[in-house]
Design a protein around this motif. Structure first.
Motif, PDB file in Angstrom:
ATOM      1  N   GLU A 105       0.824  -1.203   0.000  1.00  0.00           N
ATOM      2  CA  GLU A 105       0.000   0.000   0.000  1.00  0.00           C
ATOM      3  C   GLU A 105       0.867   1.265   0.000  1.00  0.00           C
ATOM      4  OE1 GLU A 105      -2.431  -3.168   2.157  1.00  0.00           O
ATOM      5  OE2 GLU A 105      -0.336  -2.547   2.000  1.00  0.00           O
ATOM      6  N   GLU A 106       1.910   1.258   0.798  1.00  0.00           N
ATOM      7  CA  GLU A 106       2.798   2.423   0.847  1.00  0.00           C
ATOM      8  C   GLU A 106       3.420   2.694  -0.519  1.00  0.00           C
ATOM      9  OE1 GLU A 106       2.891   0.869   5.110  1.00  0.00           O
ATOM     10  OE2 GLU A 106       2.615   0.099   3.092  1.00  0.00           O
ATOM     11  N   ALA A 107       3.876   1.632  -1.173  1.00  0.00           N
ATOM     12  CA  ALA A 107       4.491   1.793  -2.498  1.00  0.00           C
ATOM     13  C   ALA A 107       3.487   2.349  -3.494  1.00  0.00           C
ATOM     14  CB  ALA A 107       5.044   0.455  -2.981  1.00  0.00           C
ATOM     15  N   LEU A 108       2.259   1.838  -3.461  1.00  0.00           N
ATOM     16  CA  LEU A 108       1.226   2.336  -4.370  1.00  0.00           C
ATOM     17  C   LEU A 108       0.876   3.795  -4.047  1.00  0.00           C
ATOM     18  CD1 LEU A 108      -1.131  -0.785  -4.498  1.00  0.00           C
ATOM     19  CD2 LEU A 108       0.372   0.056  -6.317  1.00  0.00           C
ATOM     20  N   PRO A 113      -1.594  10.502  -7.944  1.00  0.00           N
ATOM     21  CA  PRO A 113      -1.555  11.473  -9.055  1.00  0.00           C
ATOM     22  C   PRO A 113      -1.246  12.905  -8.625  1.00  0.00           C
ATOM     23  CG  PRO A 113      -3.823  10.873  -8.541  1.00  0.00           C
ATOM     24  CD  PRO A 113      -2.946   9.947  -7.753  1.00  0.00           C
ATOM     25  N   TYR A 114      -1.253  13.172  -7.320  1.00  0.00           N
ATOM     26  CA  TYR A 114      -1.010  14.530  -6.819  1.00  0.00           C
ATOM     27  C   TYR A 114       0.443  14.728  -6.383  1.00  0.00           C
ATOM     28  CZ  TYR A 114      -5.923  13.361  -6.279  1.00  0.00           C
ATOM     29  OH  TYR A 114      -7.187  12.886  -6.497  1.00  0.00           O
ATOM     30  N   ASP A 115       1.226  13.665  -6.462  1.00  0.00           N
ATOM     31  CA  ASP A 115       2.613  13.672  -5.989  1.00  0.00           C
ATOM     32  C   ASP A 115       2.713  14.083  -4.530  1.00  0.00           C
ATOM     33  OD1 ASP A 115       4.147  12.590  -7.991  1.00  0.00           O
ATOM     34  OD2 ASP A 115       4.352  14.470  -9.087  1.00  0.00           O
ATOM     35  N   LEU A 116       1.723  13.704  -3.732  1.00  0.00           N
ATOM     36  CA  LEU A 116       1.819  13.901  -2.284  1.00  0.00           C
ATOM     37  C   LEU A 116       2.956  13.032  -1.754  1.00  0.00           C
ATOM     38  CD1 LEU A 116      -1.963  13.708  -1.303  1.00  0.00           C
ATOM     39  CD2 LEU A 116      -0.528  15.759  -1.299  1.00  0.00           C
ATOM     40  N   LYS A 117       3.713  13.563  -0.804  1.00  0.00           N
ATOM     41  CA  LYS A 117       4.802  12.809  -0.214  1.00  0.00           C
ATOM     42  C   LYS A 117       4.248  11.805   0.798  1.00  0.00           C
ATOM     43  CE  LYS A 117       7.447  15.462  -2.574  1.00  0.00           C
ATOM     44  NZ  LYS A 117       7.943  14.973  -3.879  1.00  0.00           N
ATOM     45  N   ILE A 118       4.820  10.633   0.805  1.00  0.00           N
ATOM     46  CA  ILE A 118       4.445   9.593   1.763  1.00  0.00           C
ATOM     47  C   ILE A 118       5.640   9.396   2.702  1.00  0.00           C
ATOM     48  CG2 ILE A 118       3.603   7.250   2.092  1.00  0.00           C
ATOM     49  CD1 ILE A 118       1.737   9.140   0.453  1.00  0.00           C
ATOM     50  N   LYS A 138       7.696   4.957  -5.896  1.00  0.00           N
ATOM     51  CA  LYS A 138       8.252   6.145  -6.547  1.00  0.00           C
ATOM     52  C   LYS A 138       9.063   6.862  -5.467  1.00  0.00           C
ATOM     53  CE  LYS A 138       6.940  10.249  -9.215  1.00  0.00           C
ATOM     54  NZ  LYS A 138       5.797  11.015  -9.787  1.00  0.00           N
ATOM     55  N   THR A 139      10.368   6.690  -5.531  1.00  0.00           N
ATOM     56  CA  THR A 139      11.210   7.128  -4.410  1.00  0.00           C
ATOM     57  C   THR A 139      11.228   8.646  -4.217  1.00  0.00           C
ATOM     58  OG1 THR A 139      13.160   6.990  -5.841  1.00  0.00           O
ATOM     59  CG2 THR A 139      12.687   5.098  -4.422  1.00  0.00           C
ATOM     60  N   GLU A 140      10.935   9.413  -5.282  1.00  0.00           N
ATOM     61  CA  GLU A 140      10.877  10.872  -5.119  1.00  0.00           C
ATOM     62  C   GLU A 140       9.782  11.284  -4.132  1.00  0.00           C
ATOM     63  OE1 GLU A 140      10.710  10.447  -9.604  1.00  0.00           O
ATOM     64  OE2 GLU A 140      11.086   8.979  -8.020  1.00  0.00           O
ATOM     65  N   ASN A 141       8.783  10.418  -3.962  1.00  0.00           N
ATOM     66  CA  ASN A 141       7.667  10.727  -3.067  1.00  0.00           C
ATOM     67  C   ASN A 141       7.736   9.959  -1.752  1.00  0.00           C
ATOM     68  OD1 ASN A 141       6.545  12.531  -4.872  1.00  0.00           O
ATOM     69  ND2 ASN A 141       5.160  11.031  -5.785  1.00  0.00           N
ATOM     70  N   LEU A 142       8.835   9.277  -1.506  1.00  0.00           N
ATOM     71  CA  LEU A 142       8.967   8.480  -0.280  1.00  0.00           C
ATOM     72  C   LEU A 142       9.970   9.141   0.660  1.00  0.00           C
ATOM     73  CD1 LEU A 142       8.173   5.868   1.207  1.00  0.00           C
ATOM     74  CD2 LEU A 142      10.113   4.744   0.071  1.00  0.00           C
ATOM     75  N   LYS A 170      20.684   4.461   2.495  1.00  0.00           N
ATOM     76  CA  LYS A 170      21.071   3.457   1.496  1.00  0.00           C
ATOM     77  C   LYS A 170      20.284   3.655   0.200  1.00  0.00           C
ATOM     78  CE  LYS A 170      20.423  -1.551   0.896  1.00  0.00           C
ATOM     79  NZ  LYS A 170      19.982  -2.776   1.598  1.00  0.00           N
ATOM     80  N   TYR A 171      19.052   4.137   0.329  1.00  0.00           N
ATOM     81  CA  TYR A 171      18.196   4.375  -0.843  1.00  0.00           C
ATOM     82  C   TYR A 171      18.081   5.873  -1.166  1.00  0.00           C
ATOM     83  CZ  TYR A 171      16.792  -0.493  -0.202  1.00  0.00           C
ATOM     84  OH  TYR A 171      16.798  -1.862  -0.090  1.00  0.00           O
ATOM     85  N   SER A 172      18.942   6.686  -0.563  1.00  0.00           N
ATOM     86  CA  SER A 172      18.976   8.135  -0.802  1.00  0.00           C
ATOM     87  C   SER A 172      17.636   8.802  -0.499  1.00  0.00           C
ATOM     88  CB  SER A 172      19.398   8.433  -2.255  1.00  0.00           C
ATOM     89  OG  SER A 172      20.675   7.901  -2.518  1.00  0.00           O
ATOM     90  N   LEU A 173      16.967   8.345   0.544  1.00  0.00           N
ATOM     91  CA  LEU A 173      15.685   8.914   0.939  1.00  0.00           C
ATOM     92  C   LEU A 173      15.889  10.035   1.952  1.00  0.00           C
ATOM     93  CD1 LEU A 173      13.596   5.634   1.374  1.00  0.00           C
ATOM     94  CD2 LEU A 173      13.742   7.108  -0.648  1.00  0.00           C
TER      95      LEU A 173
END
Length: 360
Positions: A105-108, A113-118, A138-142, A170-173
């Motif tokens: 669910e987190e990944a989805l 579509p709003y590019d809200l950050k999770i 989508k790592t840009e939003n994580l 490690k994942y550049s988050l």
């Protein structure tokens, strides 16, 4: 450089005070806002109206608002993880999952579509992140954010913060953690003993908490967890956070000379790389003061944390500023010109060879 944040809790405070607080913080460079919607009491419409008013005001000042929620609240509000339009309408930059789902669910949700950050909880102590990553988010939003801990003696240890922050790096988050105002009293719950991430920080001056989080080199964003920090606290937090160098607070000896004072307070210090377990040696002062006479004074034995200026009796080493890492004998060739405050000694241990720092 990451971002600096404050927290507000609209259900517990009046709107005017929240607006004033956000406005003060904005002037000092704060740009993140944390708030919590973990439980709704009373009229859902009234509560959400207060939150939206605060979020809209923060948005006008270019804040990025993250709201703390959990799966139970999703059910209470009638929201599905596959439709985040409610949060888009609320005006937030993103949502923080205090408790998560299964990883899928987190990944989805990161592909909304709003590019809200999770923003997910970094303090679970599990393989939660690896599970999310296995579903190709989508790592840009994580994002990641550690918890804060209202109950004394329940905050995280240094080793825990380091271990789980490294997983996210490690994942550049992007990562975040909380510091606690020593005077603020408002949080998401009625009872709290401050709201830090790290237990050792609970009783520390707030600027030292900031320096502590920065010292890991793993935390991007720092957020004051409780409200309302004083004007002075907002200022010292901003000063510490935006400083290019770690800052140690010192107390100077009354007998310090003008040259020695300049060496301590007016220079960027560089820790020599060929380290000793007894002394931190500054690479820079000996060069600047090589042609300046440093007369001997205050040559008593040296304690851990003492500031030292090597005097003329040590020949070519005269003018070198040092900080004692252990107690040592003094043979008359070192002037004791002050000391690092005891409350700052833990930071002294975190300065690494060939890194810079300031003394204040």
């Amino acid at each position: 450089m990451g971002e600096l944040g404050i927290s507000v809790y609209p259900e517990h405070t009046d709107l005017k005070r929240n607006f004033e607080y956000i406005k003060k913080a904005a002037k000092l460079g704060y740009s993140r806002l944390f708030t919590s919607l973990l439980e709704i009491k009373g009229s859902k419409e009234d509560v959400l109206e207060k939150f939206k008013a605060v979020i809209d005001f923060a948005n006008e000042l270019n804040f990025k608002t993250i709201i703390d929620i959990n799966p139970t609240l999703f059910k209470q509000l009638g929201i599905g993880y596959d439709d985040l339009s409610f949060f888009k309408k609320l005006g937030v930059w993103g949502i923080r999952l205090d408790l998560g789902f299964t990883g899928l669910e987190e990944a989805l949700m990161t592909r909304n579509p709003y590019d809200l950050k999770i923003e997910v909880n970094m303090s679970t102590g599990t393989n939660y992140l690896e599970n999310i990553m296995s579903y190709s988010p989508k790592t840009e939003n994580l994002l990641g954010c550690h918890n804060f801990y209202p109950q004394a003696y329940t905050g995280l240890s240094e080793s825990f913060v380091e271990k789980y922050s490294q997983l996210f790096k490690k994942y550049s988050l992007n990562t975040a953690a909380f510091v606690s105002s020593n005077s603020a009293t408002v949080g998401p719950w009625p009872v709290q003993d401050g709201l830090p991430t790290i237990e050792e920080d609970r009783q520390r001056q707030i600027e030292l908490q900031v320096e502590h989080l920065k010292s890991f080199g793993l935390i991007d964003d720092v957020i004051i967890g409780n409200a309302f920090a004083t004007d002075e606290e907002l200022e010292v937090v901003a000063r510490s956070f935006f400083s290019a160098h770690p800052v140690l607070q010192v107390e100077l000896a009354e007998t310090i000379s003008n040259v020695e004072r300049e060496a301590v307070l007016d220079m960027v210090h560089l820790y020599r790389g060929d380290t000793s377990e007894y002394l931190l040696r500054d690479q820079n002062t000996r060069v600047k003061f090589k042609d300046t006479s440093i007369k001997a004074h205050d040559t008593h034995d040296i304690k851990c944390g003492d500031l030292i200026m090597v005097n003329d009796n040590y020949g070519q080493y005269s003018g070198e500023m040092q900080i004692a890492l252990l107690d040592i004998k003094n043979d008359g060739r070192r002037n004791v010109i002050g000391k690092v405050l005891e409350s700052n000694l833990f930071l002294l241990k975190k300065i690494k060879p060939w890194s810079t720092f300031l003394l204040n």
